[in-house]
Design a protein around this motif. Structure first.
Motif, PDB file in Angstrom:
ATOM      1  N   GLU A   1       0.678  -1.040  -0.011  1.00 18.45           N
ATOM      2  CA  GLU A   1      -0.114   0.109  -0.169  1.00 18.45           C
ATOM      3  C   GLU A   1       0.727   1.485  -0.206  1.00 18.45           C
ATOM      4  O   GLU A   1       0.379   2.405  -0.288  1.00 18.45           O
ATOM      5  N   ARG A   2       2.402   1.357   0.231  1.00 20.50           N
ATOM      6  CA  ARG A   2       3.083   2.291   0.388  1.00 20.50           C
ATOM      7  C   ARG A   2       3.907   2.441  -0.305  1.00 20.50           C
ATOM      8  O   ARG A   2       5.405   3.661  -0.607  1.00 20.50           O
ATOM      9  N   LEU A   3       3.153   1.646  -1.925  1.00 26.01           N
ATOM     10  CA  LEU A   3       4.114   2.385  -3.545  1.00 26.01           C
ATOM     11  C   LEU A   3       4.340   3.233  -3.897  1.00 26.01           C
ATOM     12  O   LEU A   3       5.614   3.340  -4.168  1.00 26.01           O
ATOM     13  N   TRP A   4       2.895   4.136  -3.803  1.00 22.35           N
ATOM     14  CA  TRP A   4       3.698   5.344  -4.502  1.00 22.35           C
ATOM     15  C   TRP A   4       3.940   6.582  -3.257  1.00 22.35           C
ATOM     16  O   TRP A   4       4.628   7.547  -3.683  1.00 22.35           O
ATOM     17  N   ASP A   5       4.253   6.198  -2.140  1.00 18.54           N
ATOM     18  CA  ASP A   5       4.925   6.992  -1.063  1.00 18.54           C
ATOM     19  C   ASP A   5       6.777   6.881  -1.171  1.00 18.54           C
ATOM     20  O   ASP A   5       7.030   7.352  -1.075  1.00 18.54           O
ATOM     21  N   GLU A   6       6.735   4.819  -1.805  1.00 19.14           N
ATOM     22  CA  GLU A   6       8.376   4.814  -1.985  1.00 19.14           C
ATOM     23  C   GLU A   6       8.603   5.151  -3.257  1.00 19.14           C
ATOM     24  O   GLU A   6      10.209   5.811  -3.165  1.00 19.14           O
ATOM     25  N   LEU A   7       8.155   5.839  -4.222  1.00 18.40           N
ATOM     26  CA  LEU A   7       7.829   5.939  -6.090  1.00 18.40           C
ATOM     27  C   LEU A   7       8.288   7.315  -5.502  1.00 18.40           C
ATOM     28  O   LEU A   7       9.406   8.027  -5.769  1.00 18.40           O
ATOM     29  N   ALA A   8       8.021   7.775  -5.017  1.00 13.84           N
ATOM     30  CA  ALA A   8       8.137   9.514  -4.602  1.00 13.84           C
ATOM     31  C   ALA A   8       9.186   9.812  -3.800  1.00 13.84           C
ATOM     32  O   ALA A   8       9.864  10.568  -3.912  1.00 13.84           O
ATOM     33  N   ALA A   9       9.539   9.139  -2.669  1.00 16.24           N
ATOM     34  CA  ALA A   9      10.818   9.184  -1.964  1.00 16.24           C
ATOM     35  C   ALA A   9      12.305   7.743  -1.975  1.00 16.24           C
ATOM     36  O   ALA A   9      13.082   9.233  -2.155  1.00 16.24           O
ATOM     37  N   ALA A  10      11.900   7.338  -3.483  1.00 16.01           N
ATOM     38  CA  ALA A  10      12.943   6.846  -4.011  1.00 16.01           C
ATOM     39  C   ALA A  10      13.939   7.959  -5.332  1.00 16.01           C
ATOM     40  O   ALA A  10      13.795   8.533  -5.367  1.00 16.01           O
ATOM     41  N   ASP A  11      15.664   7.294  -5.551  1.00 21.83           N
ATOM     42  CA  ASP A  11      16.005   7.701  -6.586  1.00 21.83           C
ATOM     43  C   ASP A  11      16.415   6.368  -7.329  1.00 21.83           C
ATOM     44  O   ASP A  11      16.315   7.273  -8.595  1.00 21.83           O
ATOM     45  N   LEU A  12      16.200   5.397  -6.684  1.00 19.10           N
ATOM     46  CA  LEU A  12      16.758   4.489  -7.632  1.00 19.10           C
ATOM     47  C   LEU A  12      15.779   3.303  -7.630  1.00 19.10           C
ATOM     48  O   LEU A  12      15.320   3.095  -6.684  1.00 19.10           O
ATOM     49  N   VAL A  13      15.308   2.849  -8.883  1.00 17.04           N
ATOM     50  CA  VAL A  13      13.604   1.592  -8.935  1.00 17.04           C
ATOM     51  C   VAL A  13      13.779   0.671 -10.081  1.00 17.04           C
ATOM     52  O   VAL A  13      14.188   0.602 -10.924  1.00 17.04           O
ATOM     53  N   ILE A  14      13.776  -0.292  -9.351  1.00 16.66           N
ATOM     54  CA  ILE A  14      13.500  -1.459 -10.116  1.00 16.66           C
ATOM     55  C   ILE A  14      12.057  -2.498 -10.196  1.00 16.66           C
ATOM     56  O   ILE A  14      11.951  -2.577  -9.255  1.00 16.66           O
ATOM     57  N   GLY A  15      12.148  -2.303 -11.381  1.00  7.13           N
ATOM     58  CA  GLY A  15      10.760  -3.440 -11.680  1.00  7.13           C
ATOM     59  C   GLY A  15      10.063  -4.489 -11.724  1.00  7.13           C
ATOM     60  O   GLY A  15      10.974  -4.719 -12.810  1.00  7.13           O
ATOM     61  N   ALA A  16      10.127  -5.339 -10.869  1.00 10.40           N
ATOM     62  CA  ALA A  16      10.858  -6.727 -11.392  1.00 10.40           C
ATOM     63  C   ALA A  16       9.206  -7.555 -10.589  1.00 10.40           C
ATOM     64  O   ALA A  16       9.649  -8.592 -11.048  1.00 10.40           O
ATOM     65  N   THR A  17       8.338  -7.294 -11.177  1.00  8.73           N
ATOM     66  CA  THR A  17       7.175  -8.489 -11.338  1.00  8.73           C
ATOM     67  C   THR A  17       6.764  -9.049 -12.608  1.00  8.73           C
ATOM     68  O   THR A  17       7.263  -8.379 -12.924  1.00  8.73           O
ATOM     69  N   GLY A  18       5.610  -9.645 -11.828  1.00  6.72           N
ATOM     70  CA  GLY A  18       5.222 -10.769 -12.641  1.00  6.72           C
ATOM     71  C   GLY A  18       3.686  -9.952 -12.982  1.00  6.72           C
ATOM     72  O   GLY A  18       3.115 -10.912 -13.937  1.00  6.72           O
ATOM     73  N   ALA A  19       3.714  -8.891 -12.940  1.00  8.64           N
ATOM     74  CA  ALA A  19       1.636  -8.146 -13.248  1.00  8.64           C
ATOM     75  C   ALA A  19       1.629  -8.407 -15.114  1.00  8.64           C
ATOM     76  O   ALA A  19       2.808  -8.442 -15.301  1.00  8.64           O
ATOM     77  N   ALA A  20       0.736  -9.152 -15.016  1.00  9.64           N
ATOM     78  CA  ALA A  20      -0.399  -8.200 -16.410  1.00  9.64           C
ATOM     79  C   ALA A  20      -0.044  -7.480 -17.245  1.00  9.64           C
ATOM     80  O   ALA A  20      -0.155  -6.805 -17.987  1.00  9.64           O
ATOM     81  N   GLU A  21       0.081  -6.328 -16.383  1.00  8.86           N
ATOM     82  CA  GLU A  21      -0.160  -4.643 -17.145  1.00  8.86           C
ATOM     83  C   GLU A  21       0.974  -4.265 -16.333  1.00  8.86           C
ATOM     84  O   GLU A  21       1.240  -4.512 -15.172  1.00  8.86           O
ATOM     85  N   PRO A  22       1.055  -2.910 -16.472  1.00 13.13           N
ATOM     86  CA  PRO A  22       1.619  -1.733 -15.530  1.00 13.13           C
ATOM     87  C   PRO A  22       0.818  -1.804 -13.938  1.00 13.13           C
ATOM     88  O   PRO A  22      -0.266  -1.710 -14.118  1.00 13.13           O
ATOM     89  N   ILE A  23       1.397  -1.780 -13.587  1.00 16.19           N
ATOM     90  CA  ILE A  23       0.948  -1.261 -12.882  1.00 16.19           C
ATOM     91  C   ILE A  23       1.821   0.105 -11.972  1.00 16.19           C
ATOM     92  O   ILE A  23       1.151   1.374 -10.746  1.00 16.19           O
ATOM     93  N   VAL A  24       2.681   0.693 -12.994  1.00 16.17           N
ATOM     94  CA  VAL A  24       2.566   2.539 -12.508  1.00 16.17           C
ATOM     95  C   VAL A  24       2.592   2.981 -13.339  1.00 16.17           C
ATOM     96  O   VAL A  24       2.974   2.859 -15.047  1.00 16.17           O
ATOM     97  N   LYS A  25       1.288   3.870 -13.943  1.00 16.17           N
ATOM     98  CA  LYS A  25       0.365   4.628 -14.788  1.00 16.17           C
ATOM     99  C   LYS A  25       0.937   5.927 -14.958  1.00 16.17           C
ATOM    100  O   LYS A  25       0.877   6.707 -14.217  1.00 16.17           O
ATOM    101  N   ALA A  26       1.159   6.512 -16.017  1.00 12.66           N
ATOM    102  CA  ALA A  26       1.483   7.912 -16.020  1.00 12.66           C
ATOM    103  C   ALA A  26       0.658   8.550 -15.854  1.00 12.66           C
ATOM    104  O   ALA A  26       1.236   9.476 -14.740  1.00 12.66           O
ATOM    105  N   GLN A  27      -0.874   8.754 -15.700  1.00 10.20           N
ATOM    106  CA  GLN A  27      -1.300   9.336 -15.176  1.00 10.20           C
ATOM    107  C   GLN A  27      -1.377   9.942 -13.796  1.00 10.20           C
ATOM    108  O   GLN A  27      -1.428  11.266 -13.174  1.00 10.20           O
ATOM    109  N   ARG A  28      -1.386   8.589 -13.182  1.00 12.14           N
ATOM    110  CA  ARG A  28      -1.268   8.362 -11.924  1.00 12.14           C
ATOM    111  C   ARG A  28       0.218   9.083 -11.526  1.00 12.14           C
ATOM    112  O   ARG A  28       0.224   9.731 -10.101  1.00 12.14           O
ATOM    113  N   PHE A  29       1.395   8.481 -11.906  1.00  9.03           N
ATOM    114  CA  PHE A  29       2.895   9.086 -11.603  1.00  9.03           C
ATOM    115  C   PHE A  29       2.423  10.652 -11.212  1.00  9.03           C
ATOM    116  O   PHE A  29       3.790  11.382 -10.683  1.00  9.03           O
TER     117      PHE A  29
END
Length: 425
Positions: free
Chosen positions: A237-265
Motif C-alpha cells: 500500500e505504500r508503493l506510491w510513497d516509496e516512489l516519491a522517496a526513491a532515487d533508483l527503482v527496479i521493476g521486476a514483478t510478474g504483473a500482467a499489466e503496468p502497475i505504475v500508470k503515467a497519469q497517476r505518477f
C-alpha cells in the motif's frame, strides 16, 4: 602427480541432480574429512556451486590418488544418490584435462554466463576449505594456486570481464552508473521479489547500495528477500510513497499489466519529487511502468528491451576476447604439466649427479696425493676440468629428460636411467 576430477556441471546435468549432490559449507568439511580417512594418501578439494559439483583428488605418485570409480562412489554415497541416477551426467577428467578444466572454471570460461566474476571467489573458497580441513597437500596447493594465477591472467590480459552480459549487471554497471556516481547514499526501491529482483539487489550491493526497500504483493516474500539482503520490507500500500522517496527503482514483478500508470505518477509522485532525478529499471515482461512515465522531468526510464540490446553488444565483444583467453589457458596448462613432469625427474637427476660427483671427488683426492707439489692455480685448473667433464657427461641425459617432460611423464626414460646407472629408488 596423479590428478582426477569427477562431478556434474550445468553442461551435462540437470538442476535436480546438481541440487541432490550439492554440499553446504559444513557438509564440505565433513565430506573432506571422511574422504581423507578413506583414502589417507590422497588430497581432496570440493567445488560446489549452483552450476557445478566437482571433486578433485590428487596424489604425489601414479597410484596414490583414488581411481575414478572410487571417487564417483565417494561423491554419490555421501548423499545416498544411486549410480543409475547419474548415468550420462557425470564428468570424469584425468591429469592434463582436469588441470585445464579447473583453469577454465576459475577464469569463468566454463560458466553459464561466460566472464561472470563470482566463480573465482567460489574457487578460492573451495581451496581454502580444503586447506582448513587438512585435505590439501603439495599437489593441490600447486594446482589451485596456478589456477588462480591463470584466472588473473585472463582478467588482466583480455577484455573478457569488461563486457557484462547479464541483464542486472548491465542495468546497474552500465546504465545506472551513467546517472549516479555513487550508490551508498541512494534510496533504492525494488518492486517484486523474484529471481531478477534478487540478482539485481546483489549487483546493487556490490556497487555500494545500503538503503534497499522491497515492495511485493506477497508480504511474506518481501520480508524474506529483504532479510536476505539486509533491506527493509515495505507494505504494498505504500508503493506510491516509496516512489516519491526513491532515487533508483527496479521493476521486476510478474504483473500482467503496468502497475505504475503515467497519469497517476504525474498526479501523485511528480509534484513531491520536484524534478529530483529518478532512475527506473523496468526489468519486467510485460512492463511494470507505462513508457510515458519516462517523459516526466528528471525521470530516466529503461526497459528490458534497452538492456537486452546492450547485453547483445557486450556478448559480441566478449566473444571476440575468447580466443585470447583460451590461449592463456593452454599456455598455463602446458607450463603446469611440464613443471609437474620435471618434478618427477628430480630424484633421478640427483642420483645421476651423486653417482658422478662421488667418483670425481675420490679421483681428485687420489691425484692430488700423487702430485703433492702442485701449486694452487694448477689444482684449481684440474678441479675445474673435472667439474666441466661431469657437466658434459650429465648434459645428454638431462637434456633428454627435459625434452621428454614436455610430452608427458618420462617414466620409460627414468626407468632406463635407473637401471643403467644402478640408481636406488
Amino acid at each position: 602427480m596423479n590428478l582426477r576430477m569427477v562431478g556434474c556441471t550445468h553442461r551435462a546435468s540437470g538442476v535436480d541432480l546438481r541440487q541432490q549432490l550439492a554440499f553446504g559449507s559444513e557438509q564440505t568439511s565433513d565430506a573432506l574429512a571422511r574422504w581423507r580417512e578413506r583414502f589417507p594418501t590422497a588430497e581432496f578439494a570440493l567445488l560446489s556451486t549452483c552450476n557445478r559439483v566437482e571433486l578433485y583428488a590428487a596424489g604425489a605418485g601414479p597410484v596414490e590418488a583414488p581411481e575414478t570409480d572410487e571417487l564417483v562412489d565417494a561423491l554419490l554415497s555421501y548423499h545416498g544418490v544411486p549410480t543409475k541416477r547419474v548415468e550420462g551426467q557425470l564428468l570424469s577428467l584425468h591429469q592434463r584435462e582436469a588441470v585445464a578444466h579447473l583453469y577454465r572454471v576459475a577464469a569463468s570460461l566454463d560458466s553459464m554466463v561466460v566472464g561472470e566474476p563470482q566463480i573465482l571467489a567460489q574457487v578460492k573458497q573451495a581451496y581454502q576449505r580444503s586447506v582448513d580441513s587438512g585435505a590439501a597437500g603439495p599437489a593441490l596447493h600447486d594446482l589451485f594456486q596456478s589456477a588462480l594465477r591463470a584466472a588473473r591472467r585472463v582478467y588482466n590480459e583480455t577484455g573478457l570481464h569488461k563486457h557484462r552480459v547479464s541483464i542486472p549487471s548491465v542495468a546497474i554497471a552500465d546504465f545506472a552508473s551513467r546517472v549516479f556516481e555513487r550508490f551508498d547514499d541512494k534510496h533504492v526501491l525494488v518492486i517484486g521479489a523474484g529471481e531478477m529482483a534478487e540478482e539485481t539487489i546483489r549487483y546493487l550491493q556490490d556497487a555500494g547500495a545500503t538503503r534497499i526497500h522491497v515492495v511485493n504483493r506477497s508480504p511474506e516474500r518481501a520480508l524474506e528477500l529483504a532479510a536476505a539482503w539486509k533491506g527493509v520490507a515495505v507494505p504494498w500500500e505504500r508503493l506510491w510513497d516509496e516512489l516519491a522517496a526513491a532515487d533508483l527503482v527496479i521493476g521486476a514483478t510478474g504483473a500482467a499489466e503496468p502497475i505504475v500508470k503515467a497519469q497517476r505518477f504525474e498526479r501523485v509522485v511528480a509534484p513531491l519529487r520536484q524534478q529530483r532525478p529518478l532512475f527506473i529499471l523496468d526489468l519486467a515482461v510485460p512492463r511494470n511502468f507505462e513508457p510515458e512515465v519516462g517523459e516526466q522531468l528528471g525521470v530516466y526510464l529503461y526497459s528490458l528491451d534497452d538492456l537486452a540490446l546492450a547485453c547483445e553488444r557486450n556478448r559480441d565483444a566478449r566473444a571476440a576476447e575468447l580466443p585470447a583467453a583460451e590461449q592463456i589457458i593452454v599456455a598455463e596448462t602446458d607450463a603446469f604439466m611440464a613443471a609437474a613432469h620435471r618434478r618427477i625427474t628430480g630424484p633421478v637427476i640427483s642420483g645421476l649427479r651423486r653417482n658422478l660427483e662421488e667418483p670425481k671427488v675420490a679421483e681428485l683426492e687420489r691425484l692430488f696425493k700423487k702430485l703433492p707439489d702442485l701449486d694452487e692455480r694448477s689444482r684449481a685448473e684440474i678441479v675445474q676440468f673435472a667439474d666441466r667433464l661431469v657437466n658434459k657427461l650429465l648434459h645428454p641425459p638431462l637434456e633428454s629428460l627435459r625434452d621428454a617432460s614436455q610430452e608427458g611423464p618420462p617414466h620409460g626414460l627414468l626407468d632406463a636411467l635407473r637401471r643403467l646407472f644402478r640408481l636406488e629408488e
